[in-house]
Design an enzyme around this catalytic site. Structure first.
Site, PDB file in Angstrom:
ATOM      1  N   GLN A  61      14.410 -12.113  -6.798  1.00 41.01           N
ATOM      2  CA  GLN A  61      13.910 -12.987  -7.863  1.00 41.01           C
ATOM      3  C   GLN A  61      12.795 -13.898  -7.355  1.00 41.01           C
ATOM      4  OE1 GLN A  61      16.384 -14.215 -11.160  1.00 41.01           O
ATOM      5  NE2 GLN A  61      16.002 -16.357 -10.674  1.00 41.01           N
ATOM      6  N   GLU A  62      12.926 -14.374  -6.128  1.00 45.22           N
ATOM      7  CA  GLU A  62      11.878 -15.246  -5.561  1.00 45.22           C
ATOM      8  C   GLU A  62      10.533 -14.516  -5.538  1.00 45.22           C
ATOM      9  OE1 GLU A  62      10.753 -17.844  -1.561  1.00 45.22           O
ATOM     10  OE2 GLU A  62      12.772 -17.028  -1.747  1.00 45.22           O
ATOM     11  N   HIS A  83     -19.563 -17.627 -10.630  1.00 43.29           N
ATOM     12  CA  HIS A  83     -19.899 -19.003 -11.008  1.00 43.29           C
ATOM     13  C   HIS A  83     -21.138 -19.506 -10.264  1.00 43.29           C
ATOM     14  CE1 HIS A  83     -15.950 -19.353 -12.992  1.00 43.29           C
ATOM     15  NE2 HIS A  83     -16.312 -20.539 -13.422  1.00 43.29           N
ATOM     16  N   THR A 125       5.912 -12.302   3.899  1.00 39.84           N
ATOM     17  CA  THR A 125       4.490 -11.924   3.957  1.00 39.84           C
ATOM     18  C   THR A 125       4.276 -10.553   3.318  1.00 39.84           C
ATOM     19  OG1 THR A 125       4.677 -10.787   6.070  1.00 39.84           O
ATOM     20  CG2 THR A 125       4.207 -13.159   6.166  1.00 39.84           C
ATOM     21  N   GLU A 155       2.863  -8.116   4.588  1.00 44.10           N
ATOM     22  CA  GLU A 155       3.167  -7.082   5.595  1.00 44.10           C
ATOM     23  C   GLU A 155       4.659  -6.730   5.550  1.00 44.10           C
ATOM     24  OE1 GLU A 155      -0.590  -8.628   6.098  1.00 44.10           O
ATOM     25  OE2 GLU A 155       1.242  -9.820   6.224  1.00 44.10           O
TER      26      GLU A 155
END
Length: 382
Positions: A244-245, A341, A368, A370
């Site tokens: 979930q994270e 921009h 990460t 990786e």
């Protein structure tokens, strides 16, 4: 029509009310919070009063008993305002679920009502100065001494480290067991516990209003009653919640990409060069067409993933793919949009500059990219 297939009228009303609330209570103050390098606790309290903190918590503990789909809406609307609000999502969708899933009846009664009202602001302390992705090798120890654990160690890069007053801390309760991850436990440490101190608020490249800090534990005596779940089961708990994270991180990256594209399309239509709008140049059109395509693909993948996650399916491989691909895509888009921009993209007054600073860390935290690729490779049989 809602943004997702699963959105009902209730979801749309919830989103509308949250958006109005943020337009009034967050948007006008966000630049000030960035300069002050912190989000005031008063804002957290207002979120709590409005029912935007931990809506998934059962009503017996003061929550609304809603499912993760409402958490998705909160994550998205906070990200539209700015990534520095990531600490709210961490509290709602990452830390509090540990207490809900693994806490005893007594612990839930003690902590969850405060999590809903913002009397309690949570953080999760995994990372250490010498240990990031390699969680099985954390050095912070918690040695049992009668009715207490004596905790010694240091944690760093802790989101909500300054505003937080309740931390789920990853500790080693057994330093001799093999394999090492069998010695990991989760201990809840409350602010004010003797031996627990907070270090400085860390100065980051981006996420300026988000309070990130170091935490120190020196002969910190934590009651045994603050152990979350069972001793030695912590690594398994972490693995089950990281899905979930990582999904929350992927959702934020997707919204950031959408927001950057919308901002940039408005800008190139209004900006003139060589006597015509920058949007009329083929190079601009090709760049924007490419980004719009990636964003649509990401959105479709993410929607199916959210639906599967809410349905309780194991989507670890796909979540790892989404977290890695959507954060990398957001970083590419931030660079392209800043270039479109021109010189103004490098000016702090333009939101694209802030996005450009805020996005890179998403490829690092929550595992990460990786590590995401390692998980994908392993799960597809390599």
């Amino acid at each position: 029509m809602g943004r997702y297939k699963f959105e009902t009228e209730e979801h749309m009303m919830f989103r509308d009310s949250l958006r109005k609330f943020l337009q009034k209570e967050a948007v006008p103050h966000y630049d000030t919070w960035e300069k002050q390098r912190i989000i005031p606790i008063a804002f957290w309290k207002k979120l709590g009063e409005m029912g935007f903190l931990c809506p998934q918590v059962a009503d017996e503990y003061g929550g609304l008993g809603l499912d993760f789909s409402f958490g998705v809406i909160i994550s998205e609307e906070l990200e539209r305002v700015g990534t520095s609000l990531v600490g709210v999502g961490l509290h709602n969708d990452i830390v509090v679920p540990y207490i809900e899933s693994y806490g005893s009846a007594e612990q839930k009664k003690r902590w969850l009502p405060g999590c809903v009202s913002a009397d309690i602001i949570t953080g999760i302390a995994m990372t250490e100065p010498g240990t990031g992705s390699d969680l099985a090798n954390v050095q912070t120890t918690a040695i049992r001494d009668g009715d207490h654990y004596v905790v010694n160690g240091q944690k760093t890069f802790i989101t909500n480290g300054i505003n937080g007053n309740l931390f789920v801390v990853v500790v080693k309760t057994d330093t001799h067991v093999e394999p090492k991850h069998h010695g990991i436990s989760l201990l809840v440490v409350e602010e004010g516990t003797p031996g627990f101190t907070k270090g400085r608020k860390l100065d980051k490249v981006g996420l300026h209003a988000q309070d990130t800090a170091e935490l120190y534990f020196e002969d910190c005596r934590v009651p045994v009653g603050n152990l979350l779940g069972e001793e030695g089961k912590g690594f398994g708990y972490l693995m089950s919640k990281l899905q979930q994270e990582r999904l929350v991180v992927a959702i934020a990256a997707q919204i950031a990409s959408e927001d950057m594209l919308e901002t940039t399309i408005r800008y190139v239509k209004s900006r003139q060069a060589f006597g015509k709008p920058v949007s009329s140049f083929q190079n601009t059109q090709f760049k924007i067409a490419g980004m719009a395509t990636k964003i649509e693909l990401g959105k479709a993948f993410l929607e199916s993933l959210i639906e599967d996650h809410i349905a309780g399916k194991a989507v670890v491989t796909k979540v790892s793919m989404a977290k890695y691909w959507l954060t990398e895509t957001a970083q590419e888009i931030s660079t392209e949009c800043m270039r479109l921009h021109g010189g103004y993209g490098y000016m702090e007054e333009y939101t694209i500059a802030r996005r450009y600073r805020d996005i890179p860390v998403a490829s690092i935290y929550a595992g990460t990219n990786e590590i995401m690729k390692v998980i994908i490779a392993k799960n597809i049989g390599l």
